[in-house]
Design a protein around this motif. Structure first.
Motif, short mmCIF file in Angstrom:
data_model
loop_
_atom_site.label_atom_id
_atom_site.label_comp_id
_atom_site.label_asym_id
_atom_site.label_seq_id
_atom_site.Cartn_x
_atom_site.Cartn_y
_atom_site.Cartn_z
N ASP A 77 0.88 -1.16 0.00
CA ASP A 77 0.00 0.00 0.00
C ASP A 77 0.92 1.21 0.00
O ASP A 77 1.65 1.43 0.98
CB ASP A 77 -0.91 0.01 1.23
N SER A 79 1.35 5.38 -0.40
CA SER A 79 0.55 6.59 -0.23
C SER A 79 1.45 7.81 -0.16
O SER A 79 2.59 7.74 0.29
CB SER A 79 -0.32 6.49 1.03
N TRP A 80 0.89 8.92 -0.61
CA TRP A 80 1.53 10.22 -0.53
C TRP A 80 0.43 11.26 -0.53
O TRP A 80 -0.76 10.91 -0.60
CB TRP A 80 2.53 10.42 -1.66
N HIS A 84 -3.09 7.30 -3.21
CA HIS A 84 -2.67 6.03 -2.60
C HIS A 84 -3.04 4.90 -3.57
O HIS A 84 -3.83 5.08 -4.49
CB HIS A 84 -3.36 5.81 -1.25
N THR A 86 -3.00 0.25 -3.49
CA THR A 86 -2.55 -1.06 -3.03
C THR A 86 -2.47 -1.97 -4.26
O THR A 86 -3.43 -2.03 -5.04
CB THR A 86 -3.52 -1.65 -2.00
N TRP A 133 -2.68 6.54 -9.59
CA TRP A 133 -3.03 6.76 -8.19
C TRP A 133 -4.54 6.85 -8.01
O TRP A 133 -5.24 7.37 -8.87
CB TRP A 133 -2.42 8.06 -7.67
N PRO A 136 -6.52 10.71 -2.67
CA PRO A 136 -6.12 10.56 -1.26
C PRO A 136 -7.30 10.21 -0.38
O PRO A 136 -8.45 10.53 -0.70
CB PRO A 136 -5.57 11.93 -0.88
#
Length: 138
Positions: A77, A79-80, A84, A86, A133, A136
């Motif tokens: 997973d 994320s930034w 995110h 997975t 992506w 978020p």
């Protein structure tokens, strides 16, 4: 056949066989962002590697040996601040192994960038765009 004999047979096969039976792999998660921090929580069925915060232009990597039954699976997973995702970073699939984790290198390289996740293609010697992506978490 005794347990010792079986272990010795498997070790012998590992030493003389193609890497399809007992190959060791190294997975790399690279932060390709200019300044953003990348969170990476990677695990397999039996091994939770924990959360790692990877600074820009750095990487987190780990090694493992694939199991005899070829069922080893790792997923991460990532994320930034911009999203995110997975996804599977390692699985036994002939195309995946040949393209992204070939022997003798057996390195699998993933790079997080602003547009998404890229995997290093050893045939073209370039990174392939693989995943976009997701937004978020709220």
């Amino acid at each position: 056949m005794s347990n010792l004999s079986l272990v010795l047979l498997v070790l012998a096969l590992c030493m003389i066989s193609e890497p399809l039976i007992c190959n060791a792999y190294r997975l790399h998660i690279e932060n390709g962002f200019q300044r953003a921090l990348l969170g990476a929580h990677c695990k397999s069925k039996n091994n939770d590697l924990g959360l790692h915060l990877i600074p820009a232009h750095s990487e987190y990597n780990w090694g493992f040996a694939g199991n005899f039954l070829r069922t080893t699976l790792y997923f991460c997973d990532l994320s930034w601040e911009g999203g995110h995702l997975t996804f599977d970073v390692f699985h036994y699939d002939e195309h995946f192994l040949k393209t992204y984790c070939p022997h003798p290198s057996s390195d699998c390289r993933w790079r997080a960038q602003e547009d998404g996740i890229h995997a290093y293609n050893f045939g073209t010697r370039m990174y392939d765009f693989v995943y976009k992506w997701r937004p978020p978490h709220p």
